[in-house]
Design an enzyme around this catalytic site. Structure first.
Site, PDB file in Angstrom:
ATOM      1  N   LEU A   1      10.302   3.698   8.428  1.00 39.54           N
ATOM      2  CA  LEU A   1       9.562   4.591   7.521  1.00 39.54           C
ATOM      3  C   LEU A   1       9.603   6.033   8.023  1.00 39.54           C
TER       4      LEU A   1
ATOM      5  N   GLU B   1       5.852   4.983   0.568  1.00 38.81           N
ATOM      6  CA  GLU B   1       6.112   5.438   1.960  1.00 38.81           C
ATOM      7  C   GLU B   1       4.842   5.997   2.593  1.00 38.81           C
TER       8      GLU B   1
ATOM      9  N   ARG C   1      10.612   8.679   5.337  1.00 34.88           N
ATOM     10  CA  ARG C   1       9.629   9.718   4.980  1.00 34.88           C
ATOM     11  C   ARG C   1      10.207  11.108   5.239  1.00 34.88           C
TER      12      ARG C   1
ATOM     13  N   GLY D   1       5.073  23.244 -25.179  1.00 36.26           N
ATOM     14  CA  GLY D   1       5.359  21.947 -25.807  1.00 36.26           C
ATOM     15  C   GLY D   1       6.729  21.415 -25.415  1.00 36.26           C
TER      16      GLY D   1
ATOM     17  N   GLY E   1      -0.765  -3.221   0.860  1.00 36.52           N
ATOM     18  CA  GLY E   1       0.072  -2.046   0.604  1.00 36.52           C
ATOM     19  C   GLY E   1      -0.055  -1.044   1.735  1.00 36.52           C
ATOM     20  N   SER E   2      -1.183  -0.314   1.746  1.00 41.52           N
ATOM     21  CA  SER E   2      -1.408   0.663   2.820  1.00 41.52           C
ATOM     22  C   SER E   2      -1.611  -0.023   4.171  1.00 41.52           C
TER      23      SER E   2
HETATM   24  P1  TGC Z   1      -1.329   0.821  14.111  1.00 42.02           P
HETATM   25  O1  TGC Z   1      -2.367   0.060  14.883  1.00 42.02           O
HETATM   26  O2  TGC Z   1      -1.421   2.300  14.028  1.00 42.02           O
HETATM   27  O3  TGC Z   1       0.122   0.443  14.705  1.00 42.02           O
HETATM   28  C1  TGC Z   1       0.524  -0.927  14.844  1.00 42.02           C
HETATM   29  C2  TGC Z   1       1.709  -0.960  15.796  1.00 42.02           C
HETATM   30  O4  TGC Z   1       2.815  -0.227  15.232  1.00 42.02           O
HETATM   31  C3  TGC Z   1       3.190   0.846  16.119  1.00 42.02           C
HETATM   32  N1  TGC Z   1       3.590   1.986  15.281  1.00 42.02           N
HETATM   33  C4  TGC Z   1       4.742   2.620  15.412  1.00 42.02           C
HETATM   34  N2  TGC Z   1       5.776   2.424  16.231  1.00 42.02           N
HETATM   35  C5  TGC Z   1       6.850   3.225  16.104  1.00 42.02           C
HETATM   36  N3  TGC Z   1       6.921   4.190  15.170  1.00 42.02           N
HETATM   37  C6  TGC Z   1       5.891   4.410  14.318  1.00 42.02           C
HETATM   38  N4  TGC Z   1       5.973   5.353  13.391  1.00 42.02           N
HETATM   39  C7  TGC Z   1       4.733   3.610  14.416  1.00 42.02           C
HETATM   40  N5  TGC Z   1       3.572   3.530  13.734  1.00 42.02           N
HETATM   41  C8  TGC Z   1       2.870   2.521  14.281  1.00 42.02           C
HETATM   42  C9  TGC Z   1       1.934   1.127  16.925  1.00 42.02           C
HETATM   43  O5  TGC Z   1       2.267   1.757  18.134  1.00 42.02           O
HETATM   44  C10 TGC Z   1       1.405  -0.264  17.129  1.00 42.02           C
HETATM   45  O6  TGC Z   1       2.199  -0.905  18.104  1.00 42.02           O
HETATM   46  P2  TGC Z   1       1.536  -1.965  19.124  1.00 42.02           P
HETATM   47  O7  TGC Z   1       2.666  -2.332  20.025  1.00 42.02           O
HETATM   48  O8  TGC Z   1       0.400  -1.211  19.808  1.00 42.02           O
HETATM   49  O9  TGC Z   1       1.030  -3.082  18.274  1.00 42.02           O
HETATM   50  O10 TGC Z   1      -1.195   0.178  12.675  1.00 42.02           O
HETATM   51  P3  TGC Z   1      -2.284   0.014  11.526  1.00 42.02           P
HETATM   52  O11 TGC Z   1      -2.240  -1.417  11.105  1.00 42.02           O
HETATM   53  O12 TGC Z   1      -3.614   0.583  11.908  1.00 42.02           O
HETATM   54  O13 TGC Z   1      -1.633   0.884  10.336  1.00 42.02           O
HETATM   55  C11 TGC Z   1      -1.490   2.242  10.455  1.00 42.02           C
HETATM   56  C12 TGC Z   1      -1.010   2.884   9.141  1.00 42.02           C
HETATM   57  C13 TGC Z   1      -2.053   2.734   8.059  1.00 42.02           C
HETATM   58  C14 TGC Z   1      -0.802   4.345   9.420  1.00 42.02           C
HETATM   59  C15 TGC Z   1       0.333   2.336   8.691  1.00 42.02           C
HETATM   60  O14 TGC Z   1       0.334   1.006   8.601  1.00 42.02           O
HETATM   61  C16 TGC Z   1       0.866   2.982   7.445  1.00 42.02           C
HETATM   62  O15 TGC Z   1       1.589   3.973   7.560  1.00 42.02           O
HETATM   63  N6  TGC Z   1       0.595   2.466   6.210  1.00 42.02           N
HETATM   64  C17 TGC Z   1       1.301   2.905   5.012  1.00 42.02           C
HETATM   65  C18 TGC Z   1       2.261   1.832   4.573  1.00 42.02           C
HETATM   66  C19 TGC Z   1       3.553   2.362   4.078  1.00 42.02           C
HETATM   67  O16 TGC Z   1       3.945   3.485   4.325  1.00 42.02           O
HETATM   68  N7  TGC Z   1       4.276   1.507   3.410  1.00 42.02           N
HETATM   69  C20 TGC Z   1       5.579   1.888   2.929  1.00 42.02           C
HETATM   70  C21 TGC Z   1       6.311   0.700   2.377  1.00 42.02           C
HETATM   71  S1  TGC Z   1       8.023   0.997   2.128  1.00 42.02           S
HETATM   72  C22 TGC Z   1       8.106   2.014   0.819  1.00 42.02           C
HETATM   73  O17 TGC Z   1       7.158   2.475   0.284  1.00 42.02           O
HETATM   74  C23 TGC Z   1       9.471   2.319   0.358  1.00 42.02           C
HETATM   75  S2  TGC Z   1       9.595   3.303  -1.040  1.00 42.02           S
HETATM   76  C24 TGC Z   1      11.202   3.710  -0.900  1.00 42.02           C
HETATM   77  C25 TGC Z   1      11.783   4.500  -1.972  1.00 42.02           C
HETATM   78  O18 TGC Z   1      11.917   3.990  -3.099  1.00 42.02           O
HETATM   79  O19 TGC Z   1      12.225   5.625  -1.683  1.00 42.02           O
HETATM   80  P1  FAD Z   2      -3.325   0.527  -1.842  1.00 43.22           P
HETATM   81  O1  FAD Z   2      -2.985   0.355  -0.408  1.00 43.22           O
HETATM   82  O2  FAD Z   2      -4.074  -0.567  -2.519  1.00 43.22           O
HETATM   83  O3  FAD Z   2      -4.109   1.905  -1.997  1.00 43.22           O
HETATM   84  C1  FAD Z   2      -4.872   2.209  -3.175  1.00 43.22           C
HETATM   85  C2  FAD Z   2      -5.641   3.510  -2.897  1.00 43.22           C
HETATM   86  O4  FAD Z   2      -6.532   3.289  -1.802  1.00 43.22           O
HETATM   87  C3  FAD Z   2      -4.729   4.660  -2.484  1.00 43.22           C
HETATM   88  O5  FAD Z   2      -5.232   5.855  -3.038  1.00 43.22           O
HETATM   89  C4  FAD Z   2      -4.863   4.698  -0.974  1.00 43.22           C
HETATM   90  O6  FAD Z   2      -4.631   6.008  -0.439  1.00 43.22           O
HETATM   91  C5  FAD Z   2      -6.316   4.280  -0.808  1.00 43.22           C
HETATM   92  N1  FAD Z   2      -6.565   3.697   0.516  1.00 43.22           N
HETATM   93  C6  FAD Z   2      -6.040   2.569   1.048  1.00 43.22           C
HETATM   94  N2  FAD Z   2      -6.482   2.387   2.289  1.00 43.22           N
HETATM   95  C7  FAD Z   2      -7.295   3.429   2.569  1.00 43.22           C
HETATM   96  C8  FAD Z   2      -8.046   3.828   3.706  1.00 43.22           C
HETATM   97  N3  FAD Z   2      -8.016   3.127   4.846  1.00 43.22           N
HETATM   98  N4  FAD Z   2      -8.786   4.953   3.623  1.00 43.22           N
HETATM   99  C9  FAD Z   2      -8.788   5.704   2.495  1.00 43.22           C
HETATM  100  N5  FAD Z   2      -8.073   5.401   1.377  1.00 43.22           N
HETATM  101  C10 FAD Z   2      -7.351   4.266   1.437  1.00 43.22           C
HETATM  102  N6  FAD Z   2       7.195  -0.890  -0.722  1.00 43.22           N
HETATM  103  C11 FAD Z   2       8.171  -1.482   0.022  1.00 43.22           C
HETATM  104  O7  FAD Z   2       7.889  -2.216   0.958  1.00 43.22           O
HETATM  105  N7  FAD Z   2       9.477  -1.295  -0.301  1.00 43.22           N
HETATM  106  C12 FAD Z   2       9.884  -0.529  -1.337  1.00 43.22           C
HETATM  107  O8  FAD Z   2      11.086  -0.366  -1.576  1.00 43.22           O
HETATM  108  C13 FAD Z   2       8.877   0.097  -2.138  1.00 43.22           C
HETATM  109  N8  FAD Z   2       9.219   0.810  -3.248  1.00 43.22           N
HETATM  110  C14 FAD Z   2       8.238   1.273  -4.090  1.00 43.22           C
HETATM  111  C15 FAD Z   2       8.594   1.826  -5.317  1.00 43.22           C
HETATM  112  C16 FAD Z   2       7.597   2.259  -6.190  1.00 43.22           C
HETATM  113  C17 FAD Z   2       7.985   2.804  -7.536  1.00 43.22           C
HETATM  114  C18 FAD Z   2       6.237   2.172  -5.826  1.00 43.22           C
HETATM  115  C19 FAD Z   2       5.144   2.665  -6.746  1.00 43.22           C
HETATM  116  C20 FAD Z   2       5.890   1.625  -4.618  1.00 43.22           C
HETATM  117  C21 FAD Z   2       6.875   1.143  -3.746  1.00 43.22           C
HETATM  118  N9  FAD Z   2       6.535   0.485  -2.545  1.00 43.22           N
HETATM  119  C22 FAD Z   2       7.519  -0.104  -1.786  1.00 43.22           C
HETATM  120  C23 FAD Z   2       5.143   0.217  -2.228  1.00 43.22           C
HETATM  121  C24 FAD Z   2       4.382   1.432  -1.675  1.00 43.22           C
HETATM  122  O9  FAD Z   2       4.730   1.682  -0.351  1.00 43.22           O
HETATM  123  C25 FAD Z   2       2.886   1.138  -1.833  1.00 43.22           C
HETATM  124  O10 FAD Z   2       2.595   1.244  -3.209  1.00 43.22           O
HETATM  125  C26 FAD Z   2       2.029   2.092  -1.019  1.00 43.22           C
HETATM  126  O11 FAD Z   2       2.226   1.890   0.368  1.00 43.22           O
HETATM  127  C27 FAD Z   2       0.542   1.939  -1.357  1.00 43.22           C
HETATM  128  O12 FAD Z   2       0.154   0.612  -1.388  1.00 43.22           O
HETATM  129  P2  FAD Z   2      -0.659   0.044  -2.671  1.00 43.22           P
HETATM  130  O13 FAD Z   2       0.091   0.416  -3.889  1.00 43.22           O
HETATM  131  O14 FAD Z   2      -0.914  -1.394  -2.427  1.00 43.22           O
HETATM  132  O15 FAD Z   2      -1.996   0.847  -2.681  1.00 43.22           O
END
Ligand code: TGC
Ligand code: FAD
Length: 402
Positions: free
Chosen positions: A257, A381, A261, A358, A154-155
């Site tokens: 993202l 996100e 975001r 309430g 996830g993260s």
């Molecule tokens: P890290 O080593 O920092 O970076 C790996 C490679 O990616 C590049 N990069 C970026 N490039 C362009 N723009 C950005 N914002 C970038 N961020 C990173 C970076 O330069 C590097 O490139 P290269 O060429 O050197 O390999 O990556 P890491 O594996 O240590 O991870 C960093 C971390 C934890 C911050 C990142 O992975 C993260 O943000 N994790 C959170 C995951 C997340 O946000 N998931 C969202 C899923 S989608 C979703 O939730 C949709 S919900 C939608 C809705 O319903 O509204």
């Molecule tokens: P985890 O990564 O398992 O995290 C669990 C806890 O551990 C969190 O509190 C986190 O902050 C903490 N944690 C993790 N790593 C660290 C660290 N290094 N240091 C300190 N704390 C840490 N994803 C998509 O790809 N597409 C979508 O459209 C999408 N839609 C979503 C819709 C909903 C309703 C929800 C709930 C989620 C959706 N997601 C989607 C997934 C969402 O992006 C993930 O839930 C989110 O990125 C967190 O991942 P996880 O749930 O696996 O939590």
């Protein structure tokens, strides 16, 4: 299907007016204000009368997809030649703000389509892919979803195990994605998977491809009017022309993202304004100890703090939007706004719920729905803590993720 006519009659009129304590409107153009007012009207007509019922019944109103297309909520920041709105990032933010004022799940539907499906196809897609998908996604003829998160990643999306193999005339895709907004109803999925060399690429997977299924996730207490599900790939044959050719590596989904975001930072202000608006009205109307509860200092403190936080977040969004327009906003700056504004909105939803006593736990007021929705928004996100670590990395130069 919800019984919308009965619900409409029983619901109170949506009297939301918006909050502008610092004259932030002076920073907006006439076009920005027109866009905001057209989406505000749309929300009052198409979302507010029904949303409590949809949420209570965990019903995703599929018909909203076409309506979002008609009102220009899908890909407002995508150029007009591909069916988008050709608008700037302030306009995009205002649209997300107004939709999330109605409901975070509705905003999810729109922001996934615009920032996580249309944006990667526009930014990394071939000309053929853009022409094939973007106009239909913009009009709402097609719904898309974005598959990055997996059950065990996830993260930390870089650990993903979903993978594809080059079979000569096609790719063979295997793996699973979890928590995917829109997935149960989506026509296409932008899926992030590793090739045989472990490099992440984006692929467009279409509903109907053999071995591709989208089971729905049930039992959510949050985003109940948004459809969430899995993406399961069991030896799915993906045509080679469905690979996004423009960029590979984790940076590609991370760029998407950044855009999504940013939209959430604005959306959260919408949810917060709705809670504040409801709390202010309720506090003035509700009599206890022979006085409106608004006359008590403790209630005034809550309202004053809400207004202060909303005002700060509005200014943050406007400045971030200007930097987005200039292509200068960094990931860390976007993280600050997403993290700050969502936490702010969640706090306001909880405080506003208390002001309603309430009554605040019922569907007659939007507080519990916003509050429960925001529990997802603070997690997806990038979680609240992941954004803190992104900021920590920026400040110190030291990544503390692993
Ligand atoms: P890290 O080593 O920092 O970076 C790996 C490679 O990616 C590049 N990069 C970026 N490039 C362009 N723009 C950005 N914002 C970038 N961020 C990173 C970076 O330069 C590097 O490139 P290269 O060429 O050197 O390999 O990556 P890491 O594996 O240590 O991870 C960093 C971390 C934890 C911050 C990142 O992975 C993260 O943000 N994790 C959170 C995951 C997340 O946000 N998931 C969202 C899923 S989608 C979703 O939730 C949709 S919900 C939608 C809705 O319903 O509204
Ligand atoms: P985890 O990564 O398992 O995290 C669990 C806890 O551990 C969190 O509190 C986190 O902050 C903490 N944690 C993790 N790593 C660290 C660290 N290094 N240091 C300190 N704390 C840490 N994803 C998509 O790809 N597409 C979508 O459209 C999408 N839609 C979503 C819709 C909903 C309703 C929800 C709930 C989620 C959706 N997601 C989607 C997934 C969402 O992006 C993930 O839930 C989110 O990125 C967190 O991942 P996880 O749930 O696996 O939590």
């Amino acid at each position: 299907m919800a019984d919308t006519s009965a619900v409409q009659q029983s619901m109170k009129q949506d009297l939301f007016e918006g909050v502008d304590f610092y004259g932030v409107d002076d920073l907006l153009t006439e076009e920005h204000k027109l866009i905001r007012s057209s989406i505000r009207d749309f929300v009052k007509k198409e979302i507010s009368p029904y949303i409590e019922d949809w949420a209570q019944k965990a019903h995703f109103p599929y018909e909203i997809v076409r309506k979002f297309g008609e009102v220009g909520a899908f890909g407002p920041q995508i150029p007009e030649e591909y069916g988008g709105g050709g608008l700037d990032y302030i306009s995009y933010g205002l649209i997300m703000q107004e939709i999330e004022r109605g409901d975070s799940g509705m905003r999810s539907t729109a922001s996934v389509q615009g920032s996580l499906v249309m944006y990667p196809i526009y930014k990394f897609g071939s000309e053929e892919q853009k022409m094939k998908y973007l106009p239909k996604l913009a009009s709402g003829e097609m719904l898309g979803c974005f598959g990055l998160t997996e059950p065990d990643f996830g993260s930390n999306p870089s650990g993903m195990v979903t993978n594809f193999k080059d079979m000569g005339d096609h790719y063979l895709l295997n793996g699973a994605k979890m928590w995917i907004s829109n997935s149960p109803k989506a026509d296409i999925a932008v899926v992030w998977a590793k090739n045989e060399a472990g490099r992440i690429h984006g692929l467009i997977v279409e509903r109907g491809m053999e071995g591709f299924s989208t089971p729905e996730t049930h039992g959510k207490w949050s985003l109940r009017a948004s459809a969430t599900g899995e993406l399961v790939f069991d030896n799915v044959k993906v045509p080679k022309e469905n690979l996004l050719p423009g960029k590979s590596g984790l940076g590609a989904p991370m760029m998407c993202l950044d855009s999504a975001r940013y939209g959430i930072a604005w959306g959260a202000v919408g949810a917060a304004m709705d809670c504040y608006d409801s709390a202010r009205r309720y506090a003035l109307e509700r009599i206890q100890f022979d006085k409106p509860i608004a006359s008590f200092q403790l209630i005034q403190k809550k309202l004053a703090e809400m207004l202060s936080e909303i005002t700060k977040a509005q200014l943050l969004n406007w400045k971030l939007g200007m930097m987005m327009n200039e292509g200068k906003a960094t990931t860390a700056q976007i993280s600050l706004a997403k993290r700050n504004n969502v936490a702010m909105a969640l706090d306001i939803a909880r405080e506003a719920r208390q002001i309603h006593g309430g009554m605040g736990i019922t569907g007659e007021y939007p507080l519990m729905r916003h509050m429960m929705n925001l529990e997802s928004v603070v997690t997806y996100e990038g979680t609240h803590d992941i954004h803190l670590l992104i900021l920590g990395h920026e400040i110190t130069g030291i990544p503390a993720f692993k």
